[in-house]
Design an enzyme around this catalytic site. Sequence first.
Site, PDB file in Angstrom:
ATOM      1  N   GLN A 125       0.831  -1.198   0.000  1.00 26.34           N
ATOM      2  CA  GLN A 125       0.000   0.000   0.000  1.00 26.34           C
ATOM      3  C   GLN A 125       0.868   1.251   0.000  1.00 26.34           C
ATOM      4  O   GLN A 125       1.608   1.494   0.948  1.00 26.34           O
ATOM      5  CB  GLN A 125      -0.913  -0.016   1.234  1.00 26.34           C
ATOM      6  CG  GLN A 125      -1.868   1.150   1.347  1.00 26.34           C
ATOM      7  CD  GLN A 125      -2.699   1.054   2.617  1.00 26.34           C
ATOM      8  OE1 GLN A 125      -2.173   0.784   3.698  1.00 26.34           O
ATOM      9  NE2 GLN A 125      -3.998   1.243   2.508  1.00 26.34           N
ATOM     10  N   GLY A 126       0.776   2.055  -1.049  1.00 25.10           N
ATOM     11  CA  GLY A 126       1.565   3.277  -1.164  1.00 25.10           C
ATOM     12  C   GLY A 126       0.767   4.498  -0.771  1.00 25.10           C
ATOM     13  O   GLY A 126       0.346   5.281  -1.637  1.00 25.10           O
ATOM     14  N   TYR A 127       0.541   4.680   0.521  1.00 23.72           N
ATOM     15  CA  TYR A 127      -0.210   5.829   1.032  1.00 23.72           C
ATOM     16  C   TYR A 127       0.719   6.822   1.737  1.00 23.72           C
ATOM     17  O   TYR A 127       0.931   7.930   1.282  1.00 23.72           O
ATOM     18  CB  TYR A 127      -1.286   5.365   2.016  1.00 23.72           C
ATOM     19  CG  TYR A 127      -2.590   4.896   1.394  1.00 23.72           C
ATOM     20  CD1 TYR A 127      -2.680   4.545   0.052  1.00 23.72           C
ATOM     21  CD2 TYR A 127      -3.730   4.786   2.174  1.00 23.72           C
ATOM     22  CE1 TYR A 127      -3.874   4.115  -0.495  1.00 23.72           C
ATOM     23  CE2 TYR A 127      -4.943   4.354   1.635  1.00 23.72           C
ATOM     24  CZ  TYR A 127      -5.009   4.018   0.302  1.00 23.72           C
ATOM     25  OH  TYR A 127      -6.190   3.589  -0.229  1.00 23.72           O
ATOM     26  N   SER A 160       4.358  -1.487   4.234  1.00 19.04           N
ATOM     27  CA  SER A 160       4.493  -2.847   4.758  1.00 19.04           C
ATOM     28  C   SER A 160       4.780  -3.841   3.644  1.00 19.04           C
ATOM     29  O   SER A 160       4.067  -3.895   2.630  1.00 19.04           O
ATOM     30  CB  SER A 160       3.212  -3.263   5.488  1.00 19.04           C
ATOM     31  OG  SER A 160       2.944  -2.403   6.561  1.00 19.04           O
ATOM     32  N   GLU A 243     -10.209  -2.136   5.202  1.00 22.77           N
ATOM     33  CA  GLU A 243      -9.104  -2.547   6.065  1.00 22.77           C
ATOM     34  C   GLU A 243      -9.590  -2.944   7.447  1.00 22.77           C
ATOM     35  O   GLU A 243      -8.993  -3.789   8.108  1.00 22.77           O
ATOM     36  CB  GLU A 243      -8.096  -1.397   6.181  1.00 22.77           C
ATOM     37  CG  GLU A 243      -6.880  -1.720   7.024  1.00 22.77           C
ATOM     38  CD  GLU A 243      -5.898  -0.564   7.089  1.00 22.77           C
ATOM     39  OE1 GLU A 243      -4.726  -0.809   7.409  1.00 22.77           O
ATOM     40  OE2 GLU A 243      -6.299   0.579   6.808  1.00 22.77           O
ATOM     41  N   SER A 362      -3.131   7.755  13.043  1.00 28.38           N
ATOM     42  CA  SER A 362      -2.748   8.007  14.428  1.00 28.38           C
ATOM     43  C   SER A 362      -3.970   8.320  15.281  1.00 28.38           C
ATOM     44  O   SER A 362      -5.029   8.690  14.779  1.00 28.38           O
ATOM     45  CB  SER A 362      -1.758   9.171  14.500  1.00 28.38           C
ATOM     46  OG  SER A 362      -2.418  10.389  14.162  1.00 28.38           O
ATOM     47  N   ASN A 363      -3.790   8.192  16.597  1.00 27.65           N
ATOM     48  CA  ASN A 363      -4.873   8.531  17.521  1.00 27.65           C
ATOM     49  C   ASN A 363      -5.387   9.949  17.292  1.00 27.65           C
ATOM     50  O   ASN A 363      -6.589  10.215  17.340  1.00 27.65           O
ATOM     51  CB  ASN A 363      -4.386   8.399  18.966  1.00 27.65           C
ATOM     52  CG  ASN A 363      -4.422   6.964  19.462  1.00 27.65           C
ATOM     53  OD1 ASN A 363      -4.749   6.042  18.719  1.00 27.65           O
ATOM     54  ND2 ASN A 363      -4.081   6.770  20.718  1.00 27.65           N
ATOM     55  N   GLU A 364      -4.471  10.881  17.058  1.00 30.31           N
ATOM     56  CA  GLU A 364      -4.860  12.280  16.851  1.00 30.31           C
ATOM     57  C   GLU A 364      -5.812  12.406  15.666  1.00 30.31           C
ATOM     58  O   GLU A 364      -6.852  13.075  15.748  1.00 30.31           O
ATOM     59  CB  GLU A 364      -3.618  13.135  16.616  1.00 30.31           C
ATOM     60  CG  GLU A 364      -3.945  14.595  16.326  1.00 30.31           C
ATOM     61  CD  GLU A 364      -2.725  15.389  15.894  1.00 30.31           C
ATOM     62  OE1 GLU A 364      -2.854  16.612  15.708  1.00 30.31           O
ATOM     63  OE2 GLU A 364      -1.642  14.789  15.728  1.00 30.31           O
TER      64      GLU A 364
END
Length: 383
Positions: A125-127, A160, A243, A362-364
């Site tokens: 995955q290229g994000y 990944s 996902e 992220s959580n933020e």
Amino acid sequence: MPDTEFRARVRDWLERNLAGAFAGLRGLGGPGREHEAFAERVAWERHLAEAGWNCLGWPVAHGGAGATLAQQVIFHEEYARSGAPAKVSHLGQELLGPTLIAFGTPEQQRRFLPPIVRVEQLWCQGYSEPGAGSDLAAVSTTAALDGGEWVLRGQKVWTSLAQEADWCFVLARTEPGSKRHHGLSYLLVPLDQPGVEVRPIRQLTGTSEFNEVFFDGARTAADLVVGEPGQGWRVAMGTLAFERGVATLGQQVGFRRELRALTELAESTGAAADPVVADRIARAWMGLEVMRAHAVRTLGDPATGVAEVSKLVWANWHRSLGELAMLVRGAGSLVTEGAPYELDEWQRLYLFSRADTIYGGSNEIQRNIIAERVLGLPREVRQ
């Protein structure tokens, strides 16, 4: 077929087939351990494919089994309970495949779906980028049409298993001067070509399942854009929704196994007699029950905020479990198993789970999405 009969069938097949050449694969792979028996795990997944156990939720017309949501949950739960190795083709089967079924052209579906089912092509995955991690709309990798091909320039990071992948689905900016969510396209890019460089990133665990991927004139065919050019944000968000699907129920079985093993360790060493440790173990058990209840209640719910809450719940829980493991281990947690950097399972869990609240959003960012898009609160001020 009744669900109870389906569960018995899955359990029986796994028990009979995780034997012989595949017996040694039990428990291998997964976060921080993707390097373990990689080729053998590919062979195992091809064995699954031959028996019809890959891509269960895909429509039969696309090579899947057309399994119900309940059957998919059952399979993932039994797969995790059996100790079967972590899958190497998750990104193709659980993310790209459903994305192509939802947004791809018939030609793209005919070309790419069968090799995914048969585990003949591996995807990454290229994000994320150095300047666009959880803030995916800040993507700066570009792609421009040159005749009949897209030419890509830019860098992706935290990709990944890129070192093992054949193809990458890439979010790139294809409209010069566009900002944020606009002007992005979702491209399918072969990695074995000039203009692509993959550099593994050595992690705290000592392993390297994440990578940097550099595109310097890499090319892909003009028709390998999923959805319309410039409309890649919608497709990318569709992928992220896939996902966090039924596979998370299997993930929770793995979490339960980790908690059980840690509890047994605490009891055997006497650490469980410490009221603080006992309280933390009890809270971890309750948190896992809440996690499962939330997952079951919201399974298949596409509403904005559901996936974000799920990510917050499991990521924080798993990071806390890693911290609890160090508390149970005590001073011994500071000493490696061997030189130069041989970790035990609890040290690896602690170190890798530090990233759980960062990767995949992220959580933020998860909290901002919930606050702004679900609760209607004012947008965060960005400098």
